[in-house]
Design a protein around this motif. Structure first.
Motif, PDB file in Angstrom:
ATOM      1  N   ASP A 195      87.666  -1.338 -16.623  1.00 42.89           N
ATOM      2  CA  ASP A 195      89.188  -1.009 -16.895  1.00 42.89           C
ATOM      3  C   ASP A 195      89.589   0.103 -15.880  1.00 42.89           C
ATOM      4  O   ASP A 195      89.124   0.169 -14.840  1.00 42.89           O
ATOM      5  CB  ASP A 195      89.326  -0.666 -18.210  1.00 42.89           C
ATOM      6  CG  ASP A 195      88.727   0.791 -18.381  1.00 42.89           C
ATOM      7  OD1 ASP A 195      88.687   1.537 -17.664  1.00 42.89           O
ATOM      8  OD2 ASP A 195      88.282   0.943 -19.510  1.00 42.89           O
ATOM      9  N   LYS A 196      90.871   0.325 -15.957  1.00 47.36           N
ATOM     10  CA  LYS A 196      91.571   1.182 -15.022  1.00 47.36           C
ATOM     11  C   LYS A 196      90.923   2.551 -14.720  1.00 47.36           C
ATOM     12  O   LYS A 196      90.920   3.063 -13.806  1.00 47.36           O
ATOM     13  CB  LYS A 196      92.912   1.280 -15.330  1.00 47.36           C
ATOM     14  CG  LYS A 196      93.899   0.219 -15.193  1.00 47.36           C
ATOM     15  CD  LYS A 196      95.409   0.538 -15.245  1.00 47.36           C
ATOM     16  CE  LYS A 196      95.586   0.939 -16.873  1.00 47.36           C
ATOM     17  NZ  LYS A 196      96.980   1.028 -17.212  1.00 47.36           N
ATOM     18  N   ASP A 197      90.097   2.983 -15.641  1.00 48.81           N
ATOM     19  CA  ASP A 197      89.511   4.266 -15.823  1.00 48.81           C
ATOM     20  C   ASP A 197      88.031   4.470 -15.630  1.00 48.81           C
ATOM     21  O   ASP A 197      87.327   5.320 -15.281  1.00 48.81           O
ATOM     22  CB  ASP A 197      89.926   4.917 -17.102  1.00 48.81           C
ATOM     23  CG  ASP A 197      91.434   5.185 -17.314  1.00 48.81           C
ATOM     24  OD1 ASP A 197      92.102   5.443 -16.338  1.00 48.81           O
ATOM     25  OD2 ASP A 197      91.675   4.839 -18.445  1.00 48.81           O
ATOM     26  N   HIS A 198      87.235   3.083 -15.586  1.00 49.26           N
ATOM     27  CA  HIS A 198      85.718   3.238 -15.420  1.00 49.26           C
ATOM     28  C   HIS A 198      85.369   1.840 -15.266  1.00 49.26           C
ATOM     29  O   HIS A 198      85.805   0.832 -15.243  1.00 49.26           O
ATOM     30  CB  HIS A 198      85.382   3.643 -16.848  1.00 49.26           C
ATOM     31  CG  HIS A 198      84.704   2.685 -17.686  1.00 49.26           C
ATOM     32  ND1 HIS A 198      85.709   1.671 -18.351  1.00 49.26           N
ATOM     33  CD2 HIS A 198      83.727   2.361 -17.908  1.00 49.26           C
ATOM     34  CE1 HIS A 198      85.105   1.113 -19.291  1.00 49.26           C
ATOM     35  NE2 HIS A 198      83.725   1.092 -18.966  1.00 49.26           N
ATOM     36  N   ASP A 254      81.405   0.294 -15.406  1.00 52.45           N
ATOM     37  CA  ASP A 254      79.850   0.518 -15.773  1.00 52.45           C
ATOM     38  C   ASP A 254      79.403  -0.561 -14.887  1.00 52.45           C
ATOM     39  O   ASP A 254      78.857  -1.479 -15.245  1.00 52.45           O
ATOM     40  CB  ASP A 254      79.866   0.263 -17.353  1.00 52.45           C
ATOM     41  CG  ASP A 254      78.370   0.544 -17.568  1.00 52.45           C
ATOM     42  OD1 ASP A 254      77.477   0.720 -16.878  1.00 52.45           O
ATOM     43  OD2 ASP A 254      78.166   0.720 -18.968  1.00 52.45           O
ATOM     44  N   GLN A 265      86.517  -4.772  -6.483  1.00 56.76           N
ATOM     45  CA  GLN A 265      85.533  -3.863  -7.070  1.00 56.76           C
ATOM     46  C   GLN A 265      84.476  -4.384  -7.443  1.00 56.76           C
ATOM     47  O   GLN A 265      83.192  -3.961  -7.043  1.00 56.76           O
ATOM     48  CB  GLN A 265      86.231  -2.944  -8.302  1.00 56.76           C
ATOM     49  CG  GLN A 265      87.255  -1.934  -7.794  1.00 56.76           C
ATOM     50  CD  GLN A 265      87.942  -1.154  -9.185  1.00 56.76           C
ATOM     51  OE1 GLN A 265      88.917  -1.790  -9.839  1.00 56.76           O
ATOM     52  NE2 GLN A 265      87.130  -0.312  -9.678  1.00 56.76           N
TER      53      GLN A 265
END
Length: 231
Positions: free
Chosen positions: A52-55, A57, A105
């Motif tokens: 998501d925008k913050d992580h 995995d 990404q």
């Protein structure tokens, strides 16, 4: 008639897939949308909550790549092959701006690229294939008989992508689309594994001011010249 491998690379939203589909249909070749394959892996990653925008995995994605099966099934009504993820049609889901915001990404992960490149090379082992992406002429098919590199200004590409999304009924803002195009350009060109670069023997086509017909005619002329040389 002798068949060749056609590798089409270039920046996002330069119409690579459009001209590749046209060529494949005209020549009776197999078309492989490698960008759709990376989008499929990205959707799989999103569905499992690993990005998501913050992580992001990465470890979970890499350890579950064996659970990803990507296939293409030709839709005669649409005139092109749609993408399936683990047996489910995801053609519409992978074309959203949200998937676009994460695909660069995901595609930087070496294990992802390794798995998909193996599949792509298998698809094109008998030639008679048109494949578009970011590293087709440099990594997937470095010995392709014809390599093209598509480019256009960021503004033109963002406008095309914006209009495409609006026509689909998506609610998007032009500035968000432009920002996405610019961010993907940077990530694609600066990743460590298989960055977006023009192959030394690729022919560059700037289609900023070309119509779809002009673009197709230009590319088909190059295909015919290549075939003539080999005959």
């Amino acid at each position: 008639m002798q068949k060749i491998t056609i590798a089409i690379d270039g920046y996002s939203s330069t119409g690579k897939s459009t001209v590749a589909k046209q060529l494949a249909k005209h020549l009776g070749y197999i078309y492989v949308d490698t960008g759709a394959m990376y989008r499929a892996v990205t959707l799989f990653t999103m569905q499992n909550g690993w990005i998501d925008k913050d992580h992001f995995d990465v470890l979970s994605l890499v350890s579950n790549l064996d659970k990803v099966t990507i296939s293409f099934t030709f839709n005669p009504e649409l005139g092109f092959a749609e993408v399936y993820l683990n047996g489910i049609n995801i053609e519409r889901e992978i074309r959203t701006l949200e998937v676009s915001s994460f695909v660069s990404q995901v595609s930087t992960i070496p294990e992802v690229r390794y798995q998909l490149v193996k599949q792509q090379q298998k698809m094109g082992k008998d030639k008679g294939v048109v494949m578009d992406g970011r590293d087709i002429g440099t990594v997937v098919f470095p010995y392709a008989e014809l390599k093209l590199f598509m480019t256009a200004s960021a503004d033109k590409r963002a406008t095309r992508r914006f209009n495409e999304l609006i026509d689909r009924g998506d609610e998007v803002q032009y500035n968000d689309v432009l920002r996405n195009v610019q961010e993907r350009d940077y990530i694609d060109s600066n990743r460590e594994d298989s960055p977006l670069v023009k192959a030394h023997d690729a022919i560059e086509i700037d289609n900023s001011d070309l119509t779809l017909t002009e673009q197709f005619d230009t590319v088909l002329n190059l295909v015919n010249k290549t075939l003539d040389k080999l005959s």
